[in-house]
Scaffold this motif. Structure first.
Motif, PDB file in Angstrom:
ATOM      1  N   ARG A   1       8.395   6.485 -14.243  1.00 47.75           N
ATOM      2  CA  ARG A   1       7.302   5.695 -14.797  1.00 47.75           C
ATOM      3  C   ARG A   1       6.981   6.245 -16.174  1.00 47.75           C
ATOM      4  O   ARG A   1       7.281   7.410 -16.477  1.00 47.75           O
TER       5      ARG A   1
ATOM      6  N   GLY B   1       6.734  12.066  -0.086  1.00 48.21           N
ATOM      7  CA  GLY B   1       6.536  11.464  -1.398  1.00 48.21           C
ATOM      8  C   GLY B   1       7.501  12.025  -2.426  1.00 48.21           C
ATOM      9  O   GLY B   1       8.074  11.295  -3.221  1.00 48.21           O
TER      10      GLY B   1
ATOM     11  N   LEU C   1      10.984  10.755  -1.834  1.00 55.53           N
ATOM     12  CA  LEU C   1      11.087   9.339  -2.195  1.00 55.53           C
ATOM     13  C   LEU C   1      11.017   9.167  -3.710  1.00 55.53           C
ATOM     14  O   LEU C   1      11.801   8.433  -4.302  1.00 55.53           O
ATOM     15  N   GLY C   2      10.082   9.908  -4.330  1.00 56.10           N
ATOM     16  CA  GLY C   2       9.814   9.761  -5.753  1.00 56.10           C
ATOM     17  C   GLY C   2      11.027  10.041  -6.621  1.00 56.10           C
ATOM     18  O   GLY C   2      11.277   9.344  -7.608  1.00 56.10           O
TER      19      GLY C   2
ATOM     20  N   VAL D   1       0.839  -1.196   0.000  1.00 55.40           N
ATOM     21  CA  VAL D   1       0.000   0.000   0.000  1.00 55.40           C
ATOM     22  C   VAL D   1       0.877   1.250   0.000  1.00 55.40           C
ATOM     23  O   VAL D   1       0.615   2.226  -0.697  1.00 55.40           O
ATOM     24  N   LEU D   2       1.957   1.201   0.761  1.00 52.09           N
ATOM     25  CA  LEU D   2       2.898   2.321   0.807  1.00 52.09           C
ATOM     26  C   LEU D   2       3.553   2.493  -0.558  1.00 52.09           C
ATOM     27  O   LEU D   2       3.691   3.614  -1.059  1.00 52.09           O
TER      28      LEU D   2
ATOM     29  N   LEU E   1      13.181   7.071  -7.225  1.00 50.66           N
ATOM     30  CA  LEU E   1      12.618   5.885  -7.867  1.00 50.66           C
ATOM     31  C   LEU E   1      12.807   5.972  -9.382  1.00 50.66           C
ATOM     32  O   LEU E   1      12.903   7.069  -9.932  1.00 50.66           O
ATOM     33  N   PRO E   2      12.852   4.842 -10.076  1.00 54.48           N
ATOM     34  CA  PRO E   2      12.959   4.882 -11.535  1.00 54.48           C
ATOM     35  C   PRO E   2      11.721   5.546 -12.110  1.00 54.48           C
ATOM     36  O   PRO E   2      10.637   5.444 -11.545  1.00 54.48           O
TER      37      PRO E   2
ATOM     38  N   TRP F   1       1.221   4.072  -2.904  1.00 52.88           N
ATOM     39  CA  TRP F   1       1.053   5.487  -2.575  1.00 52.88           C
ATOM     40  C   TRP F   1       2.229   6.297  -3.148  1.00 52.88           C
ATOM     41  O   TRP F   1       2.054   7.413  -3.641  1.00 52.88           O
ATOM     42  N   ALA F   2       3.426   5.731  -3.093  1.00 53.82           N
ATOM     43  CA  ALA F   2       4.624   6.446  -3.550  1.00 53.82           C
ATOM     44  C   ALA F   2       4.699   6.525  -5.078  1.00 53.82           C
ATOM     45  O   ALA F   2       5.344   7.404  -5.628  1.00 53.82           O
ATOM     46  N   HIS F   3       3.992   5.618  -5.747  1.00 51.83           N
ATOM     47  CA  HIS F   3       4.068   5.508  -7.199  1.00 51.83           C
ATOM     48  C   HIS F   3       3.854   6.836  -7.957  1.00 51.83           C
ATOM     49  O   HIS F   3       4.651   7.186  -8.829  1.00 51.83           O
ATOM     50  N   PRO F   4       2.784   7.603  -7.656  1.00 53.34           N
ATOM     51  CA  PRO F   4       2.562   8.843  -8.414  1.00 53.34           C
ATOM     52  C   PRO F   4       3.678   9.876  -8.238  1.00 53.34           C
ATOM     53  O   PRO F   4       3.774  10.809  -9.028  1.00 53.34           O
ATOM     54  N   PHE F   5       4.502   9.716  -7.212  1.00 49.20           N
ATOM     55  CA  PHE F   5       5.585  10.674  -6.989  1.00 49.20           C
ATOM     56  C   PHE F   5       6.809  10.379  -7.853  1.00 49.20           C
ATOM     57  O   PHE F   5       7.768  11.133  -7.853  1.00 49.20           O
ATOM     58  N   ARG F   6       6.788   9.249  -8.553  1.00 48.44           N
ATOM     59  CA  ARG F   6       7.933   8.929  -9.403  1.00 48.44           C
ATOM     60  C   ARG F   6       8.040   9.934 -10.548  1.00 48.44           C
ATOM     61  O   ARG F   6       7.027  10.439 -11.019  1.00 48.44           O
TER      62      ARG F   6
ATOM     63  N   THR G   1      -2.548   4.133   5.590  1.00 44.80           N
ATOM     64  CA  THR G   1      -1.398   3.822   4.747  1.00 44.80           C
ATOM     65  C   THR G   1      -0.081   4.127   5.466  1.00 44.80           C
ATOM     66  O   THR G   1       0.848   3.331   5.434  1.00 44.80           O
TER      67      THR G   1
END
Lengths: 224, 230
Positions: free
Chosen positions: B227, B217, B220-221, A207-208, B224-225, A211-216, B85
């Motif tokens: 998207r 976020g 952290l973002g 879940v974390l 990350l690689p 949540w972090a995904h859109p910040f990539r 979360t």
């Protein structure tokens, strides 16, 4: 072997005191600090195939380390890779099943193997869970705090949040019940039944991660 | 209805006991365990307001589009465990019906079905800034559960008080509030590194969180690689 679990439930770590002749098996990479006198043995415990099965199927490390105190007592500090809680569980011959990645350390008399969970396991975090048998202390951990539920009957746990459970308990994978849920939610649930203990974690790393995904950062499409 | 916050520091959760006709609503996906006599219904509705529009409103407010409603199937006592979360503390607020409460994006965890949920926007200024400046409004009598990223602190405001929008969890609408910049001009604000703030005045309670989820976020973002572009 004495043990203390410090800093529960957020940054729990395990400190073991080994007396001469005492051994403990641990998850590879869990050692954070130790007395220099301890002897380390790295093996696949149970042979190459057992090691391969463990690492590929249950998400545990290929190698397991065994620490032994030789001439004098020694201290061994073990920390899980994720912040969260640790449980010390005394095995008394009853079989225990562990979620992928939950294993931290155990007495050498505790045997570990992977266990096929059947097709229902496909929906679980992994198709295989780790099976622990034998007598002795077993330590397991999870992201989030861990709560023990003494079950006599039935109980529902969100898929992937059951850390460990007695093998006497059986489970099936279900979806949230109503039609609305079926259409809109992807919540898969583990429905446990029987009599025994069940340990549940309160946070899900997945879940974390989502949540972090859109910040990539976003990679632009090549328009040529 | 028995709502207990199980305080485990960063990994706290909420235990909700339901029986008879009692119903509890949460952000969808917050349930991590329950007894087998609990029915979970996922809808876009919450409280008495509802429909797709309010669902979209909620997702703009930073909440999940869907809400889950729990009730006991057979009227016998049942329980639901709810967890947010993030790592952080949880607080139960008993609403007495005297004032509306506003929760910022992500801080609403659940509430009694008797409470009404709506979405309050902060206009175009908020949209342009890229920060979530819409709130989940909660009215009525009953328990409301909010969650923080990090430590949750209650502040009794009497007079004026300013909080960065990323650190506001919830507040009572007995307070009047306006969205503004931390420094006098936009450029100065930018240089100071502070974004938008909520300026409160009057009397009432404000809950603040020690950490800003968006800032976490972003930090952290960037590691990350990337998207693929949507």
């Amino acid at each position: 072997m004495d043990h203390t679990i410090e800093a529960r439930p957020t940054y729990a770590y395990l400190e073991l005191t080994l007396n001469p002749g005492e051994k403990v098996a641990t998850e590879g990479g869990a050692m954070a600090w130790m007395s220099t006198g301890l002897k380390i043995q790295t093996s696949t415990r149970g042979g190459l195939m057992a090691g391969l099965k463990r690492s590929m199927l249950t998400g545990e490390s290929f190698f397991q380390n065994t620490y032994e105190a030789i001439n004098e007592p020694g201290i061994l500090g073990l920390t899980p890779s994720q912040p969260g809680d640790i449980v010390a569980h005394q095995m008394t011959g009853k079989e225990l099943l562990l979620e992928k990645g939950a294993y931290l350390a155990s007495h050498p008399d505790v045997k570990l193997s992977s266990n096929f969970q059947g097709l229902s396991g496909l929906f679980n975090e992994g198709m295989f869970v780790l099976r622990a048998t034998g007598d002795g202390l077993l330590f397991f951990n999870s992201y989030g705090s861990i709560e023990k539920i003494d079950l006599d009957g039935e109980y529902i746990v969100d898929n992937g949040l059951a850390v460990a459970w007695d093998a006497d308990l059986s489970y099936t994978i279900t979806r949230a019940r109503s039609l609305g849920s079926f259409l809109f939610s992807d919540q898969l649930l583990m429905r446990f039944s029987g009599r025994g203990s069940l340990w549940v974690q309160s946070r899900k790393p997945r879940v974390l991660a989502s949540w972090a995904h859109p910040f990539r950062p976003v990679q632009r499409r090549d328009r040529r | 209805m028995d709502v207990q916050v199980e305080d485990r520091g960063a990994f706290s959760w909420v235990q909700v006991g339901l029986e008879g006709e009692e119903q509890f609503v949460s952000e969808s996906g917050a349930m991590f365990r329950s007894s087998t006599n609990i029915d979970i219904e996922v809808t876009t509705r919450g409280g008495k307001g509802g429909g797709i529009l309010s669902g979209i409103g909620r997702s703009l407010a930073g909440e999940s589009f869907f809400l889950s409603t729990y009730r006991s199937l057979d009227g016998q006592p049942g329980d639901v465990g709810l967890a947010p979360t993030h790592q952080g503390e949880i607080r139960k607020i008993e609403l007495d019906g005297s004032a509306r409460w506003l929760c910022t994006g992500g801080s609403y965890l659940g509430s009694a079905r008797s409470l009404e949920l709506d979405t309050a926007f902060q206009g175009i200024g908020g949209m342009l800034s890229g920060e979530s400046l819409s709130f989940m409004g909660v009215t009525g009598e009953g328990p409301l559960v909010v969650t923080a990223f990090g430590k949750l602190t209650e502040i009794e405001v009497d007079g004026n008080f300013t909080v960065d929008t990323g650190h506001v969890v919830a507040f009572e609408e007995t307070l009047s509030y306006s969205v503004g910049k931390a420094a006098k001009s936009f450029i100065k604000s930018f240089l100071v590194g502070e974004g938008l703030v909520l300026k409160f005045s009057g009397r009432g309670r404000v809950y603040v969180q020690s950490h800003n989820p968006d800032e976490f976020g972003k930090s952290l973002g960037s590691m990350l690689p990337p998207r693929r572009e949507g």
